[in-house]
Every structure is written in structure tokens, then in C-alpha cells.
Design a protein around this motif. Structure first.
Motif, mmCIF file in Angstrom:
data_model
loop_
_atom_site.group_PDB
_atom_site.id
_atom_site.type_symbol
_atom_site.label_atom_id
_atom_site.label_comp_id
_atom_site.label_asym_id
_atom_site.label_seq_id
_atom_site.Cartn_x
_atom_site.Cartn_y
_atom_site.Cartn_z
ATOM 1 N N MET A 161 0.901 -1.353 -0.024
ATOM 2 C CA MET A 161 -0.073 0.026 -0.204
ATOM 3 C C MET A 161 0.905 1.087 -0.011
ATOM 4 O O MET A 161 0.667 2.171 -0.878
ATOM 5 N N GLY A 162 1.683 1.343 0.876
ATOM 6 C CA GLY A 162 2.643 2.609 1.033
ATOM 7 C C GLY A 162 3.164 2.743 2.452
ATOM 8 O O GLY A 162 2.723 2.086 3.355
ATOM 9 N N LYS A 163 3.805 4.059 2.570
ATOM 10 C CA LYS A 163 4.171 4.518 3.846
ATOM 11 C C LYS A 163 3.180 5.449 4.185
ATOM 12 O O LYS A 163 2.904 6.563 3.514
ATOM 13 N N ILE A 164 3.099 5.671 5.672
ATOM 14 C CA ILE A 164 2.412 6.581 6.412
ATOM 15 C C ILE A 164 3.468 7.586 6.444
ATOM 16 O O ILE A 164 4.366 7.837 7.353
ATOM 17 N N THR A 165 2.842 8.882 5.979
ATOM 18 C CA THR A 165 3.730 10.114 5.864
ATOM 19 C C THR A 165 3.230 11.074 6.872
ATOM 20 O O THR A 165 4.011 12.012 7.284
ATOM 21 N N ASP A 166 1.880 11.148 7.412
ATOM 22 C CA ASP A 166 1.528 12.067 8.418
ATOM 23 C C ASP A 166 0.403 11.564 8.723
ATOM 24 O O ASP A 166 -0.611 10.770 8.166
ATOM 25 N N ILE A 167 0.002 11.906 10.194
ATOM 26 C CA ILE A 167 -1.034 11.635 10.859
ATOM 27 C C ILE A 167 -1.649 12.791 11.490
ATOM 28 O O ILE A 167 -0.808 13.309 12.374
ATOM 29 N N ILE A 174 -5.234 10.355 7.687
ATOM 30 C CA ILE A 174 -4.243 9.465 7.494
ATOM 31 C C ILE A 174 -3.701 9.942 6.040
ATOM 32 O O ILE A 174 -4.460 10.026 5.154
ATOM 33 N N PHE A 175 -2.309 10.209 5.866
ATOM 34 C CA PHE A 175 -1.723 10.306 4.836
ATOM 35 C C PHE A 175 -0.709 9.510 4.498
ATOM 36 O O PHE A 175 0.213 8.880 5.106
ATOM 37 N N ILE A 176 -0.942 8.706 3.259
ATOM 38 C CA ILE A 176 0.027 7.713 2.771
ATOM 39 C C ILE A 176 0.616 8.135 1.384
ATOM 40 O O ILE A 176 0.028 8.815 0.603
#
Length: 208
Positions: free
Chosen positions: A1-7, A19-21
Motif C-alpha cells: 500500500m505505502g508508507k504513512i507520511t503524516d497523521i 491518515i496520509f500515505i
């Protein structure tokens, strides 16, 4: 899916986060569900993992809404289900929410029906109470059991109150009124007989 870059905490609802991916907004989630899943910025997350957290988030949201709804007045299971359905929750989430509410003893149709009968029997008879409880999703055997233990001995007070505000009422009008309140014919006839002296002469000759 990807990396969580921000919450990020949401401004309109501080119990939810965005949630930002890979730099893109993906969804809003319940903060407790995110904390329970130990999701943090920098984590790689799969589609399956995100779906699982989303389901927990929906369950938390549905539960909180249901508890808030219950805080305003007691509700039967059917009423809670309809409320959550109207709010857009799917069937699986609603069923899990109902199970959780039952587990915490927040809802109990038997206790709800007992309280309902105790409160409403001051105004209505068994037939009407049965119909209203059935409409609210209470099982018929529960209704029958509880109403059997709730005699219609309040009918005299209700009839007498009606007569005080309807000076020209006769037997027919009184019977019609009590039938509309959901009392049985046996109770109605008994009450009318007991209050014969309080009825106007207009109905003295009336009988069924």
C-alpha cells in the motif's frame, strides 16, 4: 500500500485523525483505533492492515454514536439498528455494535419493555402497549409475559379524568375513548359499570 507520511488531528472532530500515505490523504480514522493498532508516521502499511483499522474505527464510531443516542432516552435494539443504519453504517458494523452494547448491558429489550409498560400504562391499555412494543421490535412472547403481569387497574382513573373534562360524555363516548386508549372490552365494560353514576344521563340507556 505505502508508507504513512503524516497523521493529523481533524479540526472538526478532535477524536479522529487524517491518515496520509505517500503524501496523499487516504482516510479519516478514529484516534483510539489508530492508537490500538500502533500506527505511526514512517510505518509501511498494507491494504489489508488499513482495512482492518478502518473497520475498528467504524465500530468505535458506531458505538459512540449509539451510546450518545441512548443517553437521550432508553431504546430497543430495533431502534438502535435503524438509527445506525440511517447514519450510514453497514450491517456488519451495526450487528457488532449491538453485541457490544448488550455485553455492556447498555441495551436489554426485556428491561426496556418493563420500563415502557410501567411508564405508559398510566395512560394506555394492554392492546395499545402491545402494538407499540411490537413496532419497536420487542418479541411477542416478552410482550405477552409482561402485560399478563400488568393488570388494567388504571382504567378507572383514566376514565374518571376523561369524564371530568367531558361533562356531556355518555357510555358510548366513554367506551370509544377507552377503546382508543387500547383497553380490553372486559376492562372497558367493567369501568363503565363502576362509573355509571358519574356518567351523564345522555348515555344511561346505552348498552352494547
Amino acid at each position: 500500500m505505502g508508507k504513512i507520511t503524516d497523521i493529523q488531528k481533524q479540526k472538526k472532530n478532535r477524536t479522529r485523525v487524517s491518515i496520509f500515505i505517500d503524501g496523499e490523504f487516504v482516510c479519516g480514522l478514529d484516534e483510539v483505533a489508530v492508537a490500538s493498532a500502533r500506527i505511526k508516521v514512517g510505518d509501511n502499511i498494507t491494504a489489508e492492515e488499513l482495512k482492518s483499522v478502518m473497520e475498528k474505527s467504524e465500530l468505535n464510531s458506531a458505538f459512540e454514536r449509539a451510546v450518545d443516542y441512548l443517553s437521550r432516552a432508553p431504546r430497543a435494539k430495533k431502534e438502535i439498528k435503524k438509527y445506525l443504519s440511517d447514519k450510514g453504517y453497514d450491517k456488519a458494523i451495526i450487528e457488532q455494535t449491538i453485541e457490544k452494547l448488550c455485553m455492556y448491558h447498555y441495551i436489554d429489550d426485556y428491561s426496556y419493555a418493563q420500563s415502557y409498560i410501567k411508564s405508559k400504562s398510566k395512560k394506555y391499555g394492554a392492546y395499545r402497549l402491545s402494538a407499540e412494543l411490537k413496532q419497536k421490535g420487542i418479541a411477542q412472547d416478552v410482550i405477552d409475559e409482561l402485560l399478563e403481569a400488568a393488570p388494567e387497574d388504571n382504567i378507572i382513573d383514566i376514565a374518571r379524568k376523561y369524564l371530568r373534562s367531558h361533562k356531556s360524555a355518555d357510555k358510548q363516548k366513554l367506551k370509544r375513548f377507552l377503546a382508543g386508549r387500547g383497553f380490553s372490552w372486559d376492562s372497558i365494560n367493567s369501568a363503565v359499570g363502576a362509573l355509571a353514576d358519574e356518567l351523564s344521563s345522555a348515555g344511561d340507556d346505552y348498552d352494547e
